[in-house]
Motif scaffolding. Structure first.
Motif, PDB file in Angstrom:
ATOM      1  N   SER A 153      40.593  35.695  25.029  1.00 60.21           N
ATOM      2  CA  SER A 153      39.610  34.611  24.853  1.00 60.21           C
ATOM      3  C   SER A 153      38.492  34.674  25.882  1.00 60.21           C
ATOM      4  N   LYS A 154      38.722  35.370  26.984  1.00 56.70           N
ATOM      5  CA  LYS A 154      37.726  35.454  28.055  1.00 56.70           C
ATOM      6  C   LYS A 154      36.879  36.721  27.970  1.00 56.70           C
ATOM      7  N   LEU A 155      37.138  37.566  26.989  1.00 56.71           N
ATOM      8  CA  LEU A 155      36.407  38.823  26.884  1.00 56.71           C
ATOM      9  C   LEU A 155      34.956  38.593  26.482  1.00 56.71           C
ATOM     10  N   PRO A 156      34.067  39.493  26.887  1.00 54.74           N
ATOM     11  CA  PRO A 156      32.668  39.409  26.440  1.00 54.74           C
ATOM     12  C   PRO A 156      32.587  39.480  24.917  1.00 54.74           C
ATOM     13  N   LYS A 157      31.632  38.765  24.345  1.00 55.65           N
ATOM     14  CA  LYS A 157      31.522  38.711  22.895  1.00 55.65           C
ATOM     15  C   LYS A 157      30.816  39.925  22.309  1.00 55.65           C
ATOM     16  N   HIS A 158      30.039  40.629  23.114  1.00 56.14           N
ATOM     17  CA  HIS A 158      29.317  41.768  22.567  1.00 56.14           C
ATOM     18  C   HIS A 158      30.256  42.954  22.351  1.00 56.14           C
ATOM     19  N   GLU A 159      29.894  43.783  21.394  1.00 58.64           N
ATOM     20  CA  GLU A 159      30.760  44.881  20.951  1.00 58.64           C
ATOM     21  C   GLU A 159      30.749  46.032  21.945  1.00 58.64           C
ATOM     22  N   ARG A 160      31.912  46.629  22.144  1.00 57.78           N
ATOM     23  CA  ARG A 160      32.039  47.800  22.999  1.00 57.78           C
ATOM     24  C   ARG A 160      32.874  48.865  22.282  1.00 57.78           C
ATOM     25  N   SER A 161      32.622  50.115  22.616  1.00 59.99           N
ATOM     26  CA  SER A 161      33.382  51.231  22.057  1.00 59.99           C
ATOM     27  C   SER A 161      34.170  51.906  23.171  1.00 59.99           C
ATOM     28  N   VAL A 162      35.258  52.562  22.798  1.00 58.59           N
ATOM     29  CA  VAL A 162      36.111  53.203  23.788  1.00 58.59           C
ATOM     30  C   VAL A 162      36.701  54.487  23.220  1.00 58.59           C
ATOM     31  N   ALA A 163      36.871  55.466  24.078  1.00 58.51           N
ATOM     32  CA  ALA A 163      37.603  56.687  23.746  1.00 58.51           C
ATOM     33  C   ALA A 163      38.801  56.752  24.675  1.00 58.51           C
ATOM     34  N   ILE A 164      39.978  56.912  24.122  1.00 60.95           N
ATOM     35  CA  ILE A 164      41.210  56.906  24.907  1.00 60.95           C
ATOM     36  C   ILE A 164      41.750  58.331  24.984  1.00 60.95           C
ATOM     37  N   LEU A 165      41.777  58.882  26.169  1.00 62.26           N
ATOM     38  CA  LEU A 165      42.230  60.250  26.367  1.00 62.26           C
ATOM     39  C   LEU A 165      43.649  60.265  26.921  1.00 62.26           C
ATOM     40  N   HIS A 166      44.486  61.126  26.354  1.00 61.39           N
ATOM     41  CA  HIS A 166      45.861  61.308  26.835  1.00 61.39           C
ATOM     42  C   HIS A 166      45.990  62.747  27.304  1.00 61.39           C
ATOM     43  N   THR A 167      46.275  62.910  28.583  1.00 60.41           N
ATOM     44  CA  THR A 167      46.340  64.254  29.156  1.00 60.41           C
ATOM     45  C   THR A 167      47.767  64.626  29.514  1.00 60.41           C
ATOM     46  N   THR A 168      48.134  65.849  29.198  1.00 59.24           N
ATOM     47  CA  THR A 168      49.427  66.415  29.572  1.00 59.24           C
ATOM     48  C   THR A 168      49.190  67.851  30.033  1.00 59.24           C
ATOM     49  N   SER A 169      50.250  68.495  30.457  1.00 57.26           N
ATOM     50  CA  SER A 169      50.130  69.900  30.859  1.00 57.26           C
ATOM     51  C   SER A 169      49.790  70.797  29.677  1.00 57.26           C
ATOM     52  N   LYS A 180      42.774  47.703  20.528  1.00 60.92           N
ATOM     53  CA  LYS A 180      42.580  46.872  19.338  1.00 60.92           C
ATOM     54  C   LYS A 180      42.674  45.393  19.692  1.00 60.92           C
ATOM     55  N   MET A 181      43.651  45.029  20.519  1.00 60.73           N
ATOM     56  CA  MET A 181      43.794  43.635  20.925  1.00 60.73           C
ATOM     57  C   MET A 181      42.586  43.156  21.710  1.00 60.73           C
ATOM     58  N   LEU A 182      41.953  44.081  22.448  1.00 61.83           N
ATOM     59  CA  LEU A 182      40.775  43.753  23.228  1.00 61.83           C
ATOM     60  C   LEU A 182      39.493  43.804  22.400  1.00 61.83           C
ATOM     61  N   LYS A 183      39.636  43.985  21.088  1.00 58.68           N
ATOM     62  CA  LYS A 183      38.502  44.005  20.162  1.00 58.68           C
ATOM     63  C   LYS A 183      37.527  45.141  20.482  1.00 58.68           C
ATOM     64  N   LEU A 184      38.059  46.256  20.948  1.00 62.17           N
ATOM     65  CA  LEU A 184      37.231  47.419  21.244  1.00 62.17           C
ATOM     66  C   LEU A 184      37.207  48.357  20.045  1.00 62.17           C
ATOM     67  N   ASN A 185      36.089  48.995  19.814  1.00 61.37           N
ATOM     68  CA  ASN A 185      35.966  49.962  18.737  1.00 61.37           C
ATOM     69  C   ASN A 185      36.456  51.317  19.211  1.00 61.37           C
ATOM     70  N   ASN A 186      37.543  51.782  18.656  1.00 63.04           N
ATOM     71  CA  ASN A 186      38.086  53.095  19.001  1.00 63.04           C
ATOM     72  C   ASN A 186      37.273  54.153  18.273  1.00 63.04           C
ATOM     73  N   VAL A 187      36.620  55.054  19.023  1.00 62.81           N
ATOM     74  CA  VAL A 187      35.720  56.023  18.391  1.00 62.81           C
ATOM     75  C   VAL A 187      36.471  57.002  17.500  1.00 62.81           C
ATOM     76  N   VAL A 188      37.794  57.102  17.683  1.00 63.13           N
ATOM     77  CA  VAL A 188      38.584  58.006  16.832  1.00 63.13           C
ATOM     78  C   VAL A 188      38.720  57.436  15.422  1.00 63.13           C
ATOM     79  N   GLN A 189      38.819  56.112  15.333  1.00 67.40           N
ATOM     80  CA  GLN A 189      39.095  55.476  14.043  1.00 67.40           C
ATOM     81  C   GLN A 189      37.959  54.626  13.514  1.00 67.40           C
ATOM     82  N   GLY A 190      36.857  54.548  14.237  1.00 68.87           N
ATOM     83  CA  GLY A 190      35.775  53.708  13.783  1.00 68.87           C
ATOM     84  C   GLY A 190      35.961  52.283  14.253  1.00 68.87           C
TER      85      GLY A 190
END
Length: 223
Positions: free
Chosen positions: A176-192, A209-219
């Motif tokens: 409820s406290k998050l900014p209302k404007h839209e943001r996008s995010v890329a989530i990287l998972h690194t392993t050996s 998703k809960m943070l209402k961020l647009n995941n660039v992998v899925q739109g």
């Protein structure tokens, strides 16, 4: 925004649905048997409250602690801190390379395994009369379901339900406290083995998703 991410992830890990358990109302008697349908749809009967638990993923530690479970064995971890209540528990190998012989030596009355990772150990453990419950932790709903399942196992249904309710409350308050404007995010998972990008089926993607961020992998992520 970085603080928001840190809060969400810490809540998920510390308070850490497939409807594997029947509806939870009140606490079961400590001496009564319970049947658990785990996340591999296996029915596991536990005749008493477990007193010697081995967890095959560190992610389960906080969930067990939340309902006063006793951990005698745990997988090693290279990241994060081990909760104080589990520091004296014996190490049974890394999450991807479990030492089954060590588990058998500990004589646990319950092993909690991670879905999709530890199925190869089930036959050996069960042939040694060690009950195993397989749980998933790939999403926020999985975390809540696993908390309720472990609460049922420990006959601490009410306590587990309060943890889940408080978790939902904290998440809602943060969102409820998050900014209302839209943001996008890329989530990287690194392993050996390399670097991959996470979808919402991962715990990080679920948080985005809960943070209402647009995941660039899925739109666009829908509210």
């Amino acid at each position: 925004m970085r603080k928001v991410f840190s809060f969400i992830f810490s809540v998920l890990m510390v308070c850490l649905c497939i409807s594997g358990c029947s509806p939870l109302t009140g606490n079961s008697g400590s001496g009564s048997a319970v049947k658990i349908t785990d996340d591999n749809q296996r029915i596991v009967t536990l005749k008493k409250v477990p007193e010697r638990i081995v967890v095959l993923s560190p992610s389960f530690l906080e969930l067990v602690e939340a309902v006063d479970g006793k951990v005698v064995g745990r997988a090693k971890t290279q990241v994060g801190k081990v909760p104080a209540f589990a520091k004296d528990a014996a190490e049974v190998g890394f999450i991807f390379n479990i030492n089954v012989e060590k588990i058998v030596e500990l004589k646990p009355d319950l092993v909690i395994a991670y879905k999709g990772m530890h199925e190869r150990y089930l036959h050996t453990l069960e042939s040694n009369n060690i009950p195993v419950v397989v749980l998933n932790l790939k999403s926020y709903e999985d975390v809540k379901h696993s908390m309720l399942t472990i609460g049922k196992i420990m006959r601490k249904d009410d306590k587990a339900q309060k943890v889940v309710a408080n978790l939902d409350k904290d998440i809602d308050a943060t969102v409820s406290k998050l900014p209302k404007h839209e943001r996008s995010v890329a989530i990287l998972h690194t392993t050996s083995m390399g670097i991959t990008m996470e979808k919402e089926t991962s715990i990080a993607g679920c948080c985005a998703k809960m943070l209402k961020l647009n995941n660039v992998v899925q739109g666009e992520t829908k509210p």
